[in-house]
Scaffold this active site. Structure first.
Site, PDB file in Angstrom:
ATOM      1  N   GLY A  87     -76.125 -16.775  -7.466  1.00 54.43           N
ATOM      2  CA  GLY A  87     -77.375 -16.032  -7.635  1.00 54.43           C
ATOM      3  C   GLY A  87     -77.144 -14.829  -8.540  1.00 54.43           C
ATOM      4  N   ASP A 195     -83.358 -14.809  -1.937  1.00 60.48           N
ATOM      5  CA  ASP A 195     -83.550 -14.866  -0.488  1.00 60.48           C
ATOM      6  C   ASP A 195     -84.915 -15.451  -0.130  1.00 60.48           C
ATOM      7  OD1 ASP A 195     -81.146 -13.576  -0.416  1.00 60.48           O
ATOM      8  OD2 ASP A 195     -81.980 -11.585  -0.103  1.00 60.48           O
ATOM      9  N   SER A 216     -80.134 -18.228  -5.134  1.00 57.14           N
ATOM     10  CA  SER A 216     -78.723 -18.301  -4.746  1.00 57.14           C
ATOM     11  C   SER A 216     -78.543 -19.460  -3.771  1.00 57.14           C
ATOM     12  CB  SER A 216     -78.302 -17.013  -4.043  1.00 57.14           C
ATOM     13  OG  SER A 216     -77.054 -17.208  -3.394  1.00 57.14           O
ATOM     14  N   HIS A 221     -77.868 -18.771   2.295  1.00 56.79           N
ATOM     15  CA  HIS A 221     -79.225 -18.905   1.756  1.00 56.79           C
ATOM     16  C   HIS A 221     -79.946 -20.159   2.264  1.00 56.79           C
ATOM     17  CE1 HIS A 221     -78.931 -15.398  -0.929  1.00 56.79           C
ATOM     18  NE2 HIS A 221     -77.672 -15.578  -0.612  1.00 56.79           N
ATOM     19  N   ASN A 289     -69.594 -18.739 -19.418  1.00 59.15           N
ATOM     20  CA  ASN A 289     -69.674 -20.100 -18.891  1.00 59.15           C
ATOM     21  C   ASN A 289     -69.954 -19.963 -17.409  1.00 59.15           C
ATOM     22  OD1 ASN A 289     -69.453 -22.622 -17.866  1.00 59.15           O
ATOM     23  ND2 ASN A 289     -67.379 -23.016 -18.559  1.00 59.15           N
TER      24      ASN A 289
HETATM   25  C1  LIG Z   1     -81.491 -10.616  -3.227  1.00 55.01           C
HETATM   26  C2  LIG Z   1     -80.178 -11.183  -3.665  1.00 55.01           C
HETATM   27  N1  LIG Z   1     -79.941 -11.332  -4.972  1.00 55.01           N
HETATM   28  C3  LIG Z   1     -78.790 -11.856  -5.421  1.00 55.01           C
HETATM   29  C4  LIG Z   1     -77.803 -12.266  -4.548  1.00 55.01           C
HETATM   30  C5  LIG Z   1     -76.520 -12.813  -5.089  1.00 55.01           C
HETATM   31  O1  LIG Z   1     -76.344 -14.174  -4.821  1.00 55.01           O
HETATM   32  P1  LIG Z   1     -74.878 -14.809  -4.888  1.00 55.01           P
HETATM   33  O2  LIG Z   1     -74.157 -14.394  -3.659  1.00 55.01           O
HETATM   34  O3  LIG Z   1     -75.093 -16.277  -4.964  1.00 55.01           O
HETATM   35  O4  LIG Z   1     -74.225 -14.261  -6.117  1.00 55.01           O
HETATM   36  C6  LIG Z   1     -77.996 -12.116  -3.182  1.00 55.01           C
HETATM   37  C7  LIG Z   1     -76.943 -12.529  -2.241  1.00 55.01           C
HETATM   38  O5  LIG Z   1     -77.099 -12.710  -1.079  1.00 55.01           O
HETATM   39  C8  LIG Z   1     -79.209 -11.560  -2.722  1.00 55.01           C
HETATM   40  O6  LIG Z   1     -79.454 -11.387  -1.412  1.00 55.01           O
END
Ligand SMILES: Cc1ncc(COP(=O)(O)O)c(C=O)c1O
Length: 439
Positions: A87, A195, A216, A221, A289
């Site tokens: 994410g 989320d 994400s 999630h 990448n």
């Molecule tokens: C609102 C939000 N954005 C971005 C992310 C980042 O996702 P990732 O852990 O897959 O990098 C999260 C992670 O929980 C999140 O809660």
């Protein structure tokens, strides 16, 4: 010799047998078993797919990714969706796409301002800092934990180019007001929907209102592929830039293992390169990448089958907690969904009202001791995080609600792996704690 397909079938049957035992429902013993806040919910759909992808031996994105991207785009009703490895990468790609010189005067440049909030996850705002744009922090509303939309226009200056926000814990921010503001001031909108997969506003999926939506697939999630994410848009020009940035910044758009999809591989003249330089090695964006493997996509595809039920169960658990916490409203600010929205809840946020009996840290320590997990609202007030020292940003107005969140907010789980017995144990434990403290 035995046919490969017959061997695959035998393996698949064995994997189903194994998964049915491994992922069978277990009885819950209060106090002994953990009540997690989030977690992956798997069965044979994922393991069979992942083993199948391993046996393909393709490894980079292939048939599973094609199907996953197609099915998820259809679910969201978006024109294009690209998988990425997290994410955070999705947010990075969305934001860096908006800095592309291909966008002319609308490209975000160093010193431009981007409106956001401080009560959230750091990687929603980190790309802004990375590209030397200036995050402008606006306070959030207590109870729905999203930006206070009434304060946005006051934060806008001539330098404002974008709004980048997350739908907090699955609760959509006020999209009708925010879209109107974006149109009025010609601003980009990035909806961090990491989320909020399945959350809707006026019946439309969040992430599809703005210029980019992000997701994400980390195990906490709504669906998971271990590590993973997606960036999606209805704007084909932005999609091309995002895809290039995901794939090393290349100009070529051939799928892995393919050549000459453009039919002009040795006929291009771009930048200051010599005539006919191999298109495979022409880079028109500053890229990375950030792709996934087909095994990750295979897992995600198994999860997609269950997504509608996951959303139903999350919302059922949320509403159950909401009803039960009604009797404790004297102590907690209960979560409130945004008007005109149908959240697909990520968690159940609670803010402790000022009282003389207990504070948040004491309560969550007690819960931990009872084997009940909880989480803070991520960074709380990101401005107070160590990495923000020395960063350039601006605060518009005051951040009093954000500051209260830093001290008094936490959230409980609603993920589909939680059963009513577990939720009852959570509520009973908190009620007992308060009774004890009040004595
Ligand atoms: C609102 C939000 N954005 C971005 C992310 C980042 O996702 P990732 O852990 O897959 O990098 C999260 C992670 O929980 C999140 O809660």
């Amino acid at each position: 010799m035995e046919h490969l397909n017959d061997i695959r079938k035998k393996i698949s049957d064995l994997v189903i047998h194994y998964s049915n035992i491994k992922y069978a429902k277990k009885n819950f013993t209060p106090g002994f078993d953990k009540v997690q806040v989030s977690g992956k919910v798997l069965d044979h759909d994922e393991t069979v797919n992942m083993v199948d992808a391993a046996l393909d031996g393709h490894l980079t994105t292939g048939r599973f990714n094609i199907e996953f991207e197609k099915k998820l785009s259809r679910f969201l009703n978006t024109r294009s969706l690209l998988t990425v490895n997290s994410g955070s990468s999705a947010n990075l790609i969305a934001f860096s796409s908006l800095t592309s010189p291909k966008l002319g005067s609308r490209a975000i440049k160093p010193g431009d301002e981007v409106i956001t909030v401080a009560a959230g996850f750091p990687t929603t705002i980190n790309p802004i800092l990375l590209y030397k744009a200036i995050p402008v922090f606006v306070d959030v509303k207590m109870g729905n934990y999203n930006i206070d939309e009434e304060r946005i226009e006051r934060a806008i200056t001539k330098k404002t180019k974008a709004i980048m926000l997350a739908h907090t814990l699955g609760n959509p921010f006020n999209l009708s007001t925010i879209i109107k503001i974006c149109k009025k001031y010609n601003l980009w909108l990035v909806e961090d929907s990491c989320d909020a997969l399945g959350s809707k506003f006026n019946g439309q999926n969040v992430g599809t209102f703005g210029d980019f939506g992000t997701l994400s697939f980390y195990p906490a999630h709504h669906i998971t592929m271990g590590e993973g994410g997606a960036v999606f848009t209805n704007n084909i020009k932005l999609k091309k830039i995002a895809e290039s940035i995901r794939d090393w910044g290349r100009d070529c758009f051939c799928a892995p293992g393919k050549d000459n999809s453009c039919g002009r591989r040795f006929c291009w003249k771009l930048g200051n390169l010599p005539d006919g330089y191999d298109h495979k090695y022409i880079y028109s964006n500053l890229g990375f990448n950030l792709k996934i493997t087909d095994m990750q996509a295979a897992c995600g595809l198994g999860q997609l089958k269950k997504l509608n039920n996951f959303i139903k169960k999350r919302n059922y658990n949320f509403n159950y907690l909401l009803k039960k916490f009604g009797s404790l409203e004297e102590f907690f600010i209960l979560p409130e969904k945004t008007i005109n929205s149908e959240p697909s809840w990520f968690g159940f946020p609670l803010t402790i009202r000022d009282n003389r009996y207990f504070n948040r840290n004491e309560l969550i320590k007690y819960l931990e001791h009872k084997n009940i997990h909880s989480r803070l609202l991520f960074a709380g007030n990101v401005l107070k995080q160590p990495y923000m020292i020395g960063q350039t940003y601006r605060v518009s107005g005051t951040l009093e609600n954000t500051e209260k969140i830093l001290f008094d907010t936490f959230w409980l789980g609603v993920f589909p792996g939680l059963e009513i017995q577990m939720l009852d144990y959570v509520i009973d434990s908190i009620s007992e704690y308060i009774l004890f403290k009040k004595k």
